[in-house]
Design a protein around this motif. Structure first.
Motif, PDB file in Angstrom:
ATOM      1  N   SER A  24      -3.908  -5.375  -9.458  1.00  0.00           N
ATOM      2  CA  SER A  24      -2.579  -5.432  -8.853  1.00  0.00           C
ATOM      3  C   SER A  24      -1.585  -5.959  -9.886  1.00  0.00           C
ATOM      4  CB  SER A  24      -2.594  -6.331  -7.622  1.00  0.00           C
ATOM      5  OG  SER A  24      -2.908  -7.654  -7.994  1.00  0.00           O
TER       6      SER A  24
ATOM      7  N   ALA B 119      -8.450  -8.469  -2.355  1.00  0.00           N
ATOM      8  CA  ALA B 119      -7.215  -7.773  -1.966  1.00  0.00           C
ATOM      9  C   ALA B 119      -6.062  -8.186  -2.878  1.00  0.00           C
ATOM     10  CB  ALA B 119      -6.884  -8.069  -0.504  1.00  0.00           C
ATOM     11  N   TYR B 122      -6.550  -6.598  -6.483  1.00  0.00           N
ATOM     12  CA  TYR B 122      -6.562  -5.148  -6.713  1.00  0.00           C
ATOM     13  C   TYR B 122      -5.478  -4.374  -5.981  1.00  0.00           C
ATOM     14  CZ  TYR B 122     -10.871  -5.965  -9.163  1.00  0.00           C
ATOM     15  OH  TYR B 122     -11.779  -6.415 -10.071  1.00  0.00           O
ATOM     16  N   LEU B 123      -4.862  -4.955  -4.946  1.00  0.00           N
ATOM     17  CA  LEU B 123      -3.942  -4.163  -4.122  1.00  0.00           C
ATOM     18  C   LEU B 123      -2.482  -4.491  -4.358  1.00  0.00           C
ATOM     19  CD1 LEU B 123      -5.807  -4.224  -0.679  1.00  0.00           C
ATOM     20  CD2 LEU B 123      -5.842  -2.433  -2.432  1.00  0.00           C
ATOM     21  N   ASN B 124      -1.701  -3.471  -4.620  1.00  0.00           N
ATOM     22  CA  ASN B 124      -0.254  -3.564  -4.520  1.00  0.00           C
ATOM     23  C   ASN B 124       0.139  -3.071  -3.127  1.00  0.00           C
ATOM     24  OD1 ASN B 124       0.384  -4.389  -7.226  1.00  0.00           O
ATOM     25  ND2 ASN B 124      -0.161  -2.320  -7.893  1.00  0.00           N
ATOM     26  N   ASP B 127      -0.895   0.471  -1.447  1.00  0.00           N
ATOM     27  CA  ASP B 127      -2.176   1.015  -1.917  1.00  0.00           C
ATOM     28  C   ASP B 127      -3.072   1.337  -0.722  1.00  0.00           C
ATOM     29  OD1 ASP B 127      -1.597   0.949  -4.578  1.00  0.00           O
ATOM     30  OD2 ASP B 127      -2.838  -0.795  -5.064  1.00  0.00           O
ATOM     31  N   THR B 128      -3.932   2.301  -0.929  1.00  0.00           N
ATOM     32  CA  THR B 128      -4.750   2.808   0.176  1.00  0.00           C
ATOM     33  C   THR B 128      -6.119   2.131   0.202  1.00  0.00           C
ATOM     34  OG1 THR B 128      -3.622   4.909  -0.021  1.00  0.00           O
ATOM     35  CG2 THR B 128      -5.703   4.901   1.165  1.00  0.00           C
ATOM     36  N   VAL B 129      -6.516   1.704   1.395  1.00  0.00           N
ATOM     37  CA  VAL B 129      -7.844   1.114   1.606  1.00  0.00           C
ATOM     38  C   VAL B 129      -8.553   1.908   2.699  1.00  0.00           C
ATOM     39  CG1 VAL B 129      -9.083  -0.920   2.420  1.00  0.00           C
ATOM     40  CG2 VAL B 129      -7.092  -1.201   0.946  1.00  0.00           C
ATOM     41  N   PHE B 143      -6.320  -6.894   4.661  1.00  0.00           N
ATOM     42  CA  PHE B 143      -5.697  -5.686   4.117  1.00  0.00           C
ATOM     43  C   PHE B 143      -4.276  -5.515   4.647  1.00  0.00           C
ATOM     44  CE2 PHE B 143     -10.328  -4.245   3.836  1.00  0.00           C
ATOM     45  CZ  PHE B 143     -10.444  -4.697   2.532  1.00  0.00           C
ATOM     46  N   ALA B 146      -2.129  -7.774   2.689  1.00  0.00           N
ATOM     47  CA  ALA B 146      -1.862  -7.210   1.356  1.00  0.00           C
ATOM     48  C   ALA B 146      -0.920  -6.019   1.441  1.00  0.00           C
ATOM     49  CB  ALA B 146      -3.176  -6.789   0.695  1.00  0.00           C
ATOM     50  N   ALA B 148      -1.475  -3.142   2.579  1.00  0.00           N
ATOM     51  CA  ALA B 148      -2.159  -1.906   2.204  1.00  0.00           C
ATOM     52  C   ALA B 148      -1.931  -0.842   3.271  1.00  0.00           C
ATOM     53  CB  ALA B 148      -3.658  -2.171   2.055  1.00  0.00           C
ATOM     54  N   LYS B 175      -7.970   2.971  -3.172  1.00  0.00           N
ATOM     55  CA  LYS B 175      -8.235   1.939  -4.184  1.00  0.00           C
ATOM     56  C   LYS B 175      -9.539   1.223  -3.873  1.00  0.00           C
ATOM     57  CE  LYS B 175      -6.261  -0.208  -7.723  1.00  0.00           C
ATOM     58  NZ  LYS B 175      -5.062  -1.036  -7.618  1.00  0.00           N
TER      59      LYS B 175
END
Lengths: 401, 401
Positions: A24, B119, B122-124, B127-129, B143, B146, B148, B175
């Motif tokens: 991120s 989370a 790795y997550l902006n 972003d898809t989870v 999530f 985050a 997501a 992601k």
């Protein structure tokens, strides 16, 4: 300190195709703590460390810890899942002893977690946060992780300059104002009552949430306790408390306290962050406190730490003379020395080679801000004889530059 | 469940001017957990709760906890500040017993914190989870926090449908793909070996980080253990482990393990989040494990929980007949019952009025997704006689609808 950019992630195992997972944005910007890196260097045998912010483990209240553990184990229900807000017994003790009873409290994994929850609850990327410089490194990390825009206000000897503070509040209306009024890390400074009153007054008229971090408050070596800013203002405030310095840090028990509307969002976030902090340790901390830790153990700590601070100050003044300016330590865990005609980084490097670890002052400034030629020296962890030997080594390093 | 929007913050104390501090966007979107709210209702006397995911505290290993605490207290250095990554002894035990030795491990405050750190690392926002539905509620919370974009894949009886999964991986390249292959919460389902192999194969060709959450893995009541997906793939994976279900949950010890490049960012984030998890409890957990908790205590737990699951399943089938479809519980802590001709919310409400708490299935779906008419029932916490009484009350409530 140059910030180390983290590379995109590459899977280290065997693979057919190279798969990369990007971090991120907020994580790409993070850098490891300089101090944690120095702490690794201090693992070498015979290294004397003034670098960390560690209490003296020879002063840990061993019998009290044994007793508190026995009481905790007598009620194993505290090993079950519990409330996100924290152990009710510990919360009640804090409400009865450390905060006004109109406030709400949440127990956190050290006050570091409280800071992180506050940043997550209140900051969007780009929001403005005001800090005094130098600043506690863990707070800078949290605010940088939140992608905040950090504004700095240089410390005076008795706290922030009120005129400058008002100008900043007017011009930038920062979302948060973070400060450590009692025995600041790293500067050791303590806000005067007049400064606290003036800040409290200013806060009443600006929409800024005041975060009063007070981990060292109980470690006062001279004079009387001064009222907390959050007790002097009607503005929204969150105060952070910690038992790391008066009990033990490994237990990781801290708290945030404020109006219920300020604390409720932190509880919601903590539920997603870790459900709750470990309960048996919260219960142990409750028993330590209820059994008189602050009344009986704290004075012993204060006595020893005061003596160490005096020895270190005396030796530094004697050996470095007018090459260093030290403020008189009235509490906390650190000396802050401004250097005259010496580069702090050169001295830190030469000292490390001489077997003593210290931290240069610019580490406590946000990236992009220039810091002064200064040192932070921790006086609580080393024994008195190690302090004497360490300052000799430090002086030897300074004389070689 | 309607989501409760948090109002802007208003300071509750006395004040001259009303000062409002707005929450961050991510916090404004958060809602309290439905289950935590039900748990409050279950505090009433005589309420029988199948709603939480609590272990049976009468089975806590009291003597082992006493022994582990005594060993921990014999070395009070574990009360000092420690490594962010976790107690070296506990990490070493995990590396020697639970994960391939090429992997790195970080100790977290329950595996919930590991999820939160993943989370954040790795997550902006946006972003898809990918998650299977129904889904562990704590993962959905993380999530959503985050920000997501959550894609769902309906569970089949033996895990995800491989064709659908491939389509989603191709179309959306999520992601992260989060899953609980062993005795899923809430559905109780367990992926077959074939499904695991097929998923492992698919992961090798798509840039998706696979998160394998396995808190219930050790609680298997029938059949043999099946290999973990992360052991079958060359793709980047992070596996989460927890000792909450095999030791005690209040201790809050979990971990994340994966390639060093996957774990390193979590360590950096944890440093800002709370410096480290409480060390004395990590050390206690180490002693519990080193002294044979899994070899000797776990079989006892499995025996009791298996018996409870059989009693609950048997009674439900006997009293609700074809109004409920239950899968045979082969592990974990939950039964998942699909209802026929009964509204899950109506039944949950009527049951609560009859003194028994259950959770309707749609709670385990992301907001905006419709869930089935189903129930989650926890069988580990209540005693067998309470299970019998609780199912009687539940059936009575169903008969009144």
């Amino acid at each position: 300190m140059t910030k180390r950019q983290l590379p995109p992630l590459r899977y280290a195992g065997q693979r057919r195709t190279i798969i990369m997972i990007t971090l991120s944005q907020r994580t790409q910007k993070m850098s490891p703590s300089y101090i944690r890196e120095i702490l690794n260097a201090t693992q070498q045998p015979d290294m004397i460390s003034f670098a960390g912010g560690l209490p003296d483990e020879s002063l840990f209240p061993k019998q009290r810890l044994q007793d508190a553990a026995a009481k905790m184990l007598a009620d194993t229900r505290c090993f079950q899942y519990g409330e996100t807000q924290g152990d009710p017994k510990l919360r009640e003790w804090i409400k009865n002893h450390q905060i006004p009873d109109t406030l709400e409290v949440i127990i956190t994994t050290g006050s570091q977690q409280a800071l992180d929850l506050i940043a997550r609850a209140y900051l969007n990327p780009g929001d403005t946060v005001l800090v005094e410089t130098p600043c506690y490194l863990g707070a800078l990390q949290v605010f940088e992780l939140a992608e905040a825009s950090i504004i700095t206000l240089p410390q005076t000897i008795s706290g922030p300059d009120i005129e400058q503070l008002e100008q900043i509040l007017q011009q930038h209306t920062p979302k948060l104002f973070y400060s450590v009024p009692d025995f600041h890390n790293p500067s050791g400074r303590c806000w005067s009552l007049e400064t606290r009153q003036a800040v409290a007054h200013l806060l009443n008229t600006y929409s800024t949430l005041f975060i009063e971090d007070a981990p060292y408050r109980a470690l006062r070596y001279e004079g009387d306790h001064i009222a907390q800013v959050s007790d002097l203002t009607d503005a929204p405030t969150i105060r952070l408390g910690s038992f790391s310095k008066v009990a033990t840090p490994g237990m990781r028990i801290g708290y945030a306290a404020g109006a219920a509307t300020c604390i409720q969002p932190l509880i919601l976030l903590k539920q997603a962050a870790d459900l709750h902090s470990t309960l048996p340790i919260q219960r142990m901390m409750y028993h330590l406190l209820a059994d008189g830790l602050l009344e009986e153990h704290l004075p012993r700590l204060v006595h020893h730490y005061r003596e160490k601070s005096l020895v270190m100050t005396h030796m530094l003044r004697k050996t470095l003379g007018d090459r260093i300016s030290l403020s008189d330590p009235v509490g906390g865990m650190f000396l802050w020395g401004e250097l005259h005609g010496i580069s702090a980084h050169a001295l830190a490097k030469a000292s490390l080679e001489n077997g003593v670890a210290i931290v240069p002052g610019d580490v406590f400034y946000p990236s992009g801000h220039e810091g002064p030629e200064a040192l932070r020296l921790n006086f609580t962890h080393a024994s008195i004889s190690m302090i004497e030997e360490g300052i000799k080594r430090l002086t030897h390093a300074a004389n070689m530059l």
